[in-house]
Design a protein around this motif. Structure first.
Motif, PDB file in Angstrom:
ATOM      1  N   ALA A 279       0.826  -1.204   0.000  1.00 21.37           N
ATOM      2  CA  ALA A 279       0.000   0.000   0.000  1.00 21.37           C
ATOM      3  C   ALA A 279       0.864   1.258   0.000  1.00 21.37           C
ATOM      4  N   VAL A 280       1.919   1.234   0.777  1.00 22.36           N
ATOM      5  CA  VAL A 280       2.822   2.390   0.812  1.00 22.36           C
ATOM      6  C   VAL A 280       3.504   2.598  -0.527  1.00 22.36           C
ATOM      7  N   LEU A 281       3.977   1.521  -1.140  1.00 20.60           N
ATOM      8  CA  LEU A 281       4.624   1.626  -2.451  1.00 20.60           C
ATOM      9  C   LEU A 281       3.661   2.158  -3.502  1.00 20.60           C
ATOM     10  N   LEU A 282       2.417   1.701  -3.462  1.00 23.29           N
ATOM     11  CA  LEU A 282       1.429   2.202  -4.419  1.00 23.29           C
ATOM     12  C   LEU A 282       1.160   3.685  -4.192  1.00 23.29           C
ATOM     13  N   PHE A 283       1.135   4.138  -2.936  1.00 21.56           N
ATOM     14  CA  PHE A 283       0.918   5.562  -2.646  1.00 21.56           C
ATOM     15  C   PHE A 283       2.077   6.414  -3.179  1.00 21.56           C
ATOM     16  N   VAL A 284       3.306   5.952  -2.940  1.00 31.27           N
ATOM     17  CA  VAL A 284       4.471   6.699  -3.420  1.00 31.27           C
ATOM     18  C   VAL A 284       4.484   6.746  -4.940  1.00 31.27           C
ATOM     19  N   LEU A 285       4.157   5.630  -5.569  1.00 30.28           N
ATOM     20  CA  LEU A 285       4.120   5.602  -7.029  1.00 30.28           C
ATOM     21  C   LEU A 285       3.068   6.555  -7.573  1.00 30.28           C
ATOM     22  N   GLY A 286       1.915   6.584  -6.946  1.00 35.33           N
ATOM     23  CA  GLY A 286       0.866   7.503  -7.399  1.00 35.33           C
ATOM     24  C   GLY A 286       1.266   8.957  -7.204  1.00 35.33           C
ATOM     25  N   LEU A 287       1.923   9.279  -6.072  1.00 37.74           N
ATOM     26  CA  LEU A 287       2.374  10.645  -5.830  1.00 37.74           C
ATOM     27  C   LEU A 287       3.412  11.070  -6.859  1.00 37.74           C
ATOM     28  N   GLY A 288       4.337  10.163  -7.200  1.00 39.46           N
ATOM     29  CA  GLY A 288       5.341  10.492  -8.209  1.00 39.46           C
ATOM     30  C   GLY A 288       4.714  10.736  -9.563  1.00 39.46           C
ATOM     31  N   LEU A 289       3.729   9.934  -9.922  1.00 36.14           N
ATOM     32  CA  LEU A 289       3.051  10.141 -11.204  1.00 36.14           C
ATOM     33  C   LEU A 289       2.322  11.476 -11.222  1.00 36.14           C
ATOM     34  N   ALA A 290       1.714  11.853 -10.096  1.00 35.94           N
ATOM     35  CA  ALA A 290       0.999  13.136 -10.049  1.00 35.94           C
ATOM     36  C   ALA A 290       1.964  14.307 -10.210  1.00 35.94           C
ATOM     37  N   ILE A 291       3.115  14.219  -9.550  1.00 37.78           N
ATOM     38  CA  ILE A 291       4.112  15.293  -9.674  1.00 37.78           C
ATOM     39  C   ILE A 291       4.642  15.376 -11.090  1.00 37.78           C
ATOM     40  N   GLN A 292       4.903  14.230 -11.705  1.00 35.31           N
ATOM     41  CA  GLN A 292       5.412  14.225 -13.078  1.00 35.31           C
ATOM     42  C   GLN A 292       4.403  14.832 -14.040  1.00 35.31           C
ATOM     43  N   VAL A 293       3.120  14.489 -13.853  1.00 33.35           N
ATOM     44  CA  VAL A 293       2.084  15.055 -14.727  1.00 33.35           C
ATOM     45  C   VAL A 293       2.000  16.554 -14.560  1.00 33.35           C
ATOM     46  N   ARG A 294       2.102  17.029 -13.322  1.00 33.44           N
ATOM     47  CA  ARG A 294       2.048  18.478 -13.081  1.00 33.44           C
ATOM     48  C   ARG A 294       3.248  19.182 -13.691  1.00 33.44           C
ATOM     49  N   SER A 295       4.442  18.563 -13.566  1.00 32.51           N
ATOM     50  CA  SER A 295       5.642  19.161 -14.154  1.00 32.51           C
ATOM     51  C   SER A 295       5.532  19.215 -15.667  1.00 32.51           C
ATOM     52  N   ASN A 296       5.009  18.167 -16.240  1.00 32.51           N
ATOM     53  CA  ASN A 296       4.848  18.163 -17.696  1.00 32.51           C
ATOM     54  C   ASN A 296       3.875  19.232 -18.148  1.00 32.51           C
ATOM     55  N   SER A 297       2.817  19.444 -17.348  1.00 35.00           N
ATOM     56  CA  SER A 297       1.839  20.472 -17.715  1.00 35.00           C
ATOM     57  C   SER A 297       2.429  21.866 -17.597  1.00 35.00           C
ATOM     58  N   ASP A 298       3.358  22.090 -16.574  1.00 36.66           N
ATOM     59  CA  ASP A 298       3.974  23.398 -16.421  1.00 36.66           C
ATOM     60  C   ASP A 298       4.926  23.718 -17.565  1.00 36.66           C
ATOM     61  N   ASN A 299       5.619  22.687 -18.068  1.00 33.90           N
ATOM     62  CA  ASN A 299       6.585  22.919 -19.139  1.00 33.90           C
ATOM     63  C   ASN A 299       5.973  22.791 -20.528  1.00 33.90           C
ATOM     64  N   SER A 300       4.674  22.569 -20.543  1.00 34.14           N
ATOM     65  CA  SER A 300       4.051  22.372 -21.860  1.00 34.14           C
ATOM     66  C   SER A 300       4.110  23.647 -22.682  1.00 34.14           C
ATOM     67  N   ALA A 301       4.062  24.804 -21.980  1.00 35.45           N
ATOM     68  CA  ALA A 301       4.097  26.068 -22.726  1.00 35.45           C
ATOM     69  C   ALA A 301       5.434  26.246 -23.414  1.00 35.45           C
ATOM     70  N   LEU A 302       6.539  25.922 -22.707  1.00 35.78           N
ATOM     71  CA  LEU A 302       7.871  26.053 -23.316  1.00 35.78           C
ATOM     72  C   LEU A 302       8.073  25.010 -24.412  1.00 35.78           C
ATOM     73  N   ARG A 303       7.517  23.819 -24.219  1.00 33.97           N
ATOM     74  CA  ARG A 303       7.680  22.789 -25.254  1.00 33.97           C
ATOM     75  C   ARG A 303       6.997  23.177 -26.552  1.00 33.97           C
ATOM     76  N   GLY A 304       5.915  23.895 -26.408  1.00 38.30           N
ATOM     77  CA  GLY A 304       5.191  24.287 -27.614  1.00 38.30           C
ATOM     78  C   GLY A 304       5.678  25.584 -28.225  1.00 38.30           C
ATOM     79  N   ALA A 305       6.665  26.248 -27.587  1.00 39.64           N
ATOM     80  CA  ALA A 305       7.139  27.530 -28.096  1.00 39.64           C
ATOM     81  C   ALA A 305       8.061  27.324 -29.291  1.00 39.64           C
ATOM     82  N   ARG A 306       8.137  28.377 -30.100  1.00 38.86           N
ATOM     83  CA  ARG A 306       9.020  28.320 -31.259  1.00 38.86           C
ATOM     84  C   ARG A 306      10.462  28.557 -30.840  1.00 38.86           C
ATOM     85  N   GLN A 307      11.381  28.218 -31.722  1.00 33.22           N
ATOM     86  CA  GLN A 307      12.795  28.387 -31.422  1.00 33.22           C
ATOM     87  C   GLN A 307      13.142  29.855 -31.191  1.00 33.22           C
TER      88      GLN A 307
END
Length: 262
Positions: A47-75
């Motif tokens: 149960a603890v491992l599943l909680f940590v895994l879920g928390l890491g996935l949530a943080i990764q998704v949030r980080s990806n959403s924050d950097n989505s603007a820069l990823r979509g920007a032009r050179q």
């Protein structure tokens, strides 16, 4: 036949409460088996491992959403953003250097002002000692002259004073009179005055200076001690680690002289 069937029907009817009681007892056993839950150590770790895994996935998704603007920007936009960051960093570095220089300047000026203040206080103290307006203490000697025959004249005591000054005396007191630059002796034996104030034997000179220089200066052949002893006086010179000269003279304001500094 109808009479024989009745007992059979009564028997079936009487068996129903027993079945219900057995069914209720089974539920209770099922509930008792499920609650309170019994968690094993392995289940808790999973149960603890599943909680940590879920928390890491949530943080990764949030980080990806924050950097989505820069990823979509032009050179070109990315280059412009990078240049702006470089400019801002340079401005902050320049501001830091300016503040550091200002702080160093303030510290330097503060140190100079403090040093000037210390020098002024020390100079005032030195001038006060020479002028006799402040008390002084330090190593030195005590010169005691006994004159039972009243043969000691003012000029002899003045010679002793001059010899002490030449040997490095910094502060002198004679029979309760503070000696300064314009101090003078007058009168004959038994009627000696210092700055117009009559003093009587024994004549006691309290002198601050280097004892190793003051005492030999008085005891040189043909010097002060021998001259006084020729007049039947007895002379004692005692060295001390701390001589106190605390008789003060009032500060005199000049009538005509003024400071030439602007």
């Amino acid at each position: 036949m109808s009479n024989e069937e009745l007992p059979s029907d009564k028997g079936r009817i009487g068996e129903q409460p027993t079945d219900v009681a057995k069914e209720l007892t089974g539920r209770q056993r099922l509930i008792a088996g499920l609650w309170p839950p019994r968690v094993t150590r392995a289940q808790l770790i999973v149960a603890v491992l599943l909680f940590v895994l879920g928390l890491g996935l949530a943080i990764q998704v949030r980080s990806n959403s924050d950097n989505s603007a820069l990823r979509g920007a032009r050179q070109e936009d990315l280059v412009r953003i990078l240049d702006e960051l470089d400019d801002r960093t340079q401005r902050l570095e320049d501001e830091k250097q300016r503040l550091d220089a200002q702080r160093a300047e303030l510290e330097n000026s503060s140190d100079q002002a403090e040093e000037a203040r210390k020098q002024t206080v020390e100079k005032e103290r030195q001038l006060g000692i020479l002028a006799g307006t402040v008390a002084a203490h330090g190593p030195g000697i005590t010169l005691t002259v006994n004159d039972p025959g009243d043969g000691i004249k003012a000029d002899m005591l003045l010679d002793a004073l001059q010899e002490l000054r030449a040997a490095g005396a910094e502060a002198i007191e004679v029979n309760g009179v503070r000696v300064v630059a314009h101090t003078f002796f007058s009168g004959d034996g038994g009627n000696v005055k210092v700055d117009g104030r009559k003093i009587t034997a024994p004549y006691v000179f309290k002198v601050i200076g280097k004892p190793q220089d003051l005492e030999p200066a008085l005891n040189i052949p043909g010097g002060v001690v021998q001259t006084l002893e020729k007049e039947q006086a007895t002379v004692h010179v005692n060295q001390a680690d701390d001589i106190v000269v605390d008789v003060l003279r009032p500060a005199k304001r000049p009538d005509y002289a003024r400071s030439s500094s602007s």
